[in-house]
Design a protein around this motif. Structure first.
Motif, PDB file in Angstrom:
ATOM      1  N   THR A   1       0.772  -1.299  -0.128  1.00 33.41           N
ATOM      2  CA  THR A   1      -0.056  -0.038   0.063  1.00 33.41           C
ATOM      3  C   THR A   1       0.590   1.331   0.075  1.00 33.41           C
ATOM      4  O   THR A   1       0.472   2.182  -0.656  1.00 33.41           O
ATOM      5  CB  THR A   1      -0.794  -0.062   1.175  1.00 33.41           C
ATOM      6  N   VAL A   2       1.897   1.111   0.828  1.00 28.45           N
ATOM      7  CA  VAL A   2       2.860   2.444   0.828  1.00 28.45           C
ATOM      8  C   VAL A   2       3.603   2.532  -0.642  1.00 28.45           C
ATOM      9  O   VAL A   2       3.700   3.703  -1.030  1.00 28.45           O
ATOM     10  CB  VAL A   2       3.850   2.231   1.764  1.00 28.45           C
ATOM     11  N   LEU A   3       4.028   1.515  -0.956  1.00 32.33           N
ATOM     12  CA  LEU A   3       4.514   1.429  -2.449  1.00 32.33           C
ATOM     13  C   LEU A   3       3.619   1.926  -3.658  1.00 32.33           C
ATOM     14  O   LEU A   3       3.859   2.685  -4.400  1.00 32.33           O
ATOM     15  CB  LEU A   3       5.082  -0.042  -2.801  1.00 32.33           C
ATOM     16  N   LEU A   4       2.268   1.608  -3.430  1.00 31.30           N
ATOM     17  CA  LEU A   4       1.233   2.044  -4.334  1.00 31.30           C
ATOM     18  C   LEU A   4       1.170   3.537  -4.091  1.00 31.30           C
ATOM     19  O   LEU A   4       0.933   4.573  -5.135  1.00 31.30           O
ATOM     20  CB  LEU A   4      -0.066   1.649  -3.941  1.00 31.30           C
ATOM     21  N   CYS A   5       1.150   4.131  -2.952  1.00 35.64           N
ATOM     22  CA  CYS A   5       1.053   5.599  -2.699  1.00 35.64           C
ATOM     23  C   CYS A   5       2.221   6.367  -3.000  1.00 35.64           C
ATOM     24  O   CYS A   5       1.869   7.343  -3.661  1.00 35.64           O
ATOM     25  CB  CYS A   5       0.785   5.886  -1.152  1.00 35.64           C
ATOM     26  N   CYS A   6       3.396   5.684  -3.196  1.00 34.01           N
ATOM     27  CA  CYS A   6       4.547   6.373  -3.616  1.00 34.01           C
ATOM     28  C   CYS A   6       4.639   6.423  -5.354  1.00 34.01           C
ATOM     29  O   CYS A   6       5.516   6.875  -5.663  1.00 34.01           O
ATOM     30  CB  CYS A   6       5.635   5.821  -3.024  1.00 34.01           C
ATOM     31  N   GLY A   7       3.910   5.552  -5.813  1.00 39.00           N
ATOM     32  CA  GLY A   7       3.724   5.451  -7.049  1.00 39.00           C
ATOM     33  C   GLY A   7       4.794   4.439  -7.720  1.00 39.00           C
ATOM     34  O   GLY A   7       5.140   4.345  -8.944  1.00 39.00           O
ATOM     35  N   VAL A   8       5.433   3.575  -6.879  1.00 41.13           N
ATOM     36  CA  VAL A   8       6.117   2.568  -7.255  1.00 41.13           C
ATOM     37  C   VAL A   8       5.535   1.410  -7.932  1.00 41.13           C
ATOM     38  O   VAL A   8       5.847   0.815  -8.776  1.00 41.13           O
ATOM     39  CB  VAL A   8       7.108   2.118  -6.208  1.00 41.13           C
ATOM     40  N   LEU A   9       4.297   0.941  -7.179  1.00 44.84           N
ATOM     41  CA  LEU A   9       3.453   0.137  -7.860  1.00 44.84           C
ATOM     42  C   LEU A   9       2.479   0.657  -8.339  1.00 44.84           C
ATOM     43  O   LEU A   9       1.811   1.446  -8.088  1.00 44.84           O
ATOM     44  CB  LEU A   9       2.996  -0.931  -6.832  1.00 44.84           C
ATOM     45  N   GLY A  10       1.763  -0.073  -9.565  1.00 44.55           N
ATOM     46  CA  GLY A  10       0.605   0.118 -10.113  1.00 44.55           C
ATOM     47  C   GLY A  10      -0.692  -0.477  -9.302  1.00 44.55           C
ATOM     48  O   GLY A  10      -0.596  -1.183  -8.572  1.00 44.55           O
ATOM     49  N   GLY A  11      -1.691  -0.160  -9.923  1.00 44.37           N
ATOM     50  CA  GLY A  11      -2.971  -0.676  -9.273  1.00 44.37           C
ATOM     51  C   GLY A  11      -3.149  -2.348  -9.461  1.00 44.37           C
ATOM     52  O   GLY A  11      -3.474  -2.999  -8.551  1.00 44.37           O
ATOM     53  N   ALA A  12      -2.601  -2.734 -10.616  1.00 44.57           N
ATOM     54  CA  ALA A  12      -2.880  -4.036 -11.094  1.00 44.57           C
ATOM     55  C   ALA A  12      -1.785  -4.917 -10.004  1.00 44.57           C
ATOM     56  O   ALA A  12      -2.283  -5.807  -9.565  1.00 44.57           O
ATOM     57  CB  ALA A  12      -2.616  -4.346 -12.401  1.00 44.57           C
ATOM     58  N   GLU A  13      -0.652  -4.453  -9.662  1.00 50.37           N
ATOM     59  CA  GLU A  13       0.530  -4.913  -8.822  1.00 50.37           C
ATOM     60  C   GLU A  13      -0.070  -5.110  -7.457  1.00 50.37           C
ATOM     61  O   GLU A  13      -0.157  -6.036  -6.747  1.00 50.37           O
ATOM     62  CB  GLU A  13       1.573  -4.394  -8.846  1.00 50.37           C
ATOM     63  N   TRP A  14      -0.869  -3.895  -7.047  1.00 52.01           N
ATOM     64  CA  TRP A  14      -1.289  -3.817  -5.598  1.00 52.01           C
ATOM     65  C   TRP A  14      -2.454  -4.744  -5.575  1.00 52.01           C
ATOM     66  O   TRP A  14      -2.531  -5.569  -4.323  1.00 52.01           O
ATOM     67  CB  TRP A  14      -1.525  -2.367  -5.359  1.00 52.01           C
ATOM     68  N   LEU A  15      -3.194  -5.036  -6.509  1.00 56.58           N
ATOM     69  CA  LEU A  15      -4.410  -5.721  -6.159  1.00 56.58           C
ATOM     70  C   LEU A  15      -3.889  -7.233  -6.444  1.00 56.58           C
ATOM     71  O   LEU A  15      -4.433  -8.291  -5.728  1.00 56.58           O
ATOM     72  CB  LEU A  15      -5.210  -5.639  -7.746  1.00 56.58           C
ATOM     73  N   THR A  16      -2.929  -7.483  -7.153  1.00 56.23           N
ATOM     74  CA  THR A  16      -2.455  -8.946  -7.099  1.00 56.23           C
ATOM     75  C   THR A  16      -1.822  -9.162  -5.575  1.00 56.23           C
ATOM     76  O   THR A  16      -1.987 -10.188  -4.942  1.00 56.23           O
ATOM     77  CB  THR A  16      -1.019  -9.160  -7.953  1.00 56.23           C
ATOM     78  N   VAL A  17      -1.124  -8.220  -4.868  1.00 61.02           N
ATOM     79  CA  VAL A  17      -0.599  -8.536  -3.576  1.00 61.02           C
ATOM     80  C   VAL A  17      -1.790  -8.725  -2.569  1.00 61.02           C
ATOM     81  O   VAL A  17      -1.756  -9.498  -1.842  1.00 61.02           O
ATOM     82  CB  VAL A  17       0.457  -7.404  -3.173  1.00 61.02           C
ATOM     83  N   ALA A  18      -2.764  -7.870  -2.835  1.00 60.23           N
ATOM     84  CA  ALA A  18      -4.031  -8.108  -1.881  1.00 60.23           C
ATOM     85  C   ALA A  18      -4.782  -9.272  -2.142  1.00 60.23           C
ATOM     86  O   ALA A  18      -5.294  -9.861  -1.112  1.00 60.23           O
ATOM     87  CB  ALA A  18      -4.892  -6.699  -2.270  1.00 60.23           C
ATOM     88  N   LEU A  19      -5.132  -9.536  -3.130  1.00 61.68           N
ATOM     89  CA  LEU A  19      -5.570 -11.117  -3.332  1.00 61.68           C
ATOM     90  C   LEU A  19      -4.827 -12.199  -2.891  1.00 61.68           C
ATOM     91  O   LEU A  19      -5.246 -13.046  -2.257  1.00 61.68           O
ATOM     92  CB  LEU A  19      -5.969 -11.109  -4.700  1.00 61.68           C
TER      93      LEU A  19
END
Length: 72
Positions: free
Chosen positions: A25-43
């Motif tokens: 989530t922090v990497l998503l907020c910093c722009g390192v990860l995109g939405g698809a990557e974050w969704l993969t981690v969350a799932l």
């Protein structure tokens, strides 16, 4: 009672899956990860928790069945 609940909360917060979720989530907020990557981690985190619950339920049910068989 309150200290027990607080202790359980701390244990859950320090679990590896939760830490991975927070880092993603922090990497998503910093722009390192995109939405698809974050969704993969969350799932993956959610699936890991569900699999763990299923395994715990399956093993506890197996022990109960074995106890019932022994009492016949």
């Amino acid at each position: 009672m309150i200290s027990f609940r607080f202790q359980r909360l701390v244990e859950k917060l320090l679990s590896v899956k939760f830490v991975i979720f927070i880092v993603a989530t922090v990497l998503l907020c910093c722009g390192v990860l995109g939405g698809a990557e974050w969704l993969t981690v969350a799932l993956t985190v959610i699936a890991g928790r569900e699999i763990q619950k299923f395994k715990d339920f399956k093993f506890s049910r197996k022990e109960t069945d074995e106890e019932n068989l022994g009492s016949d």
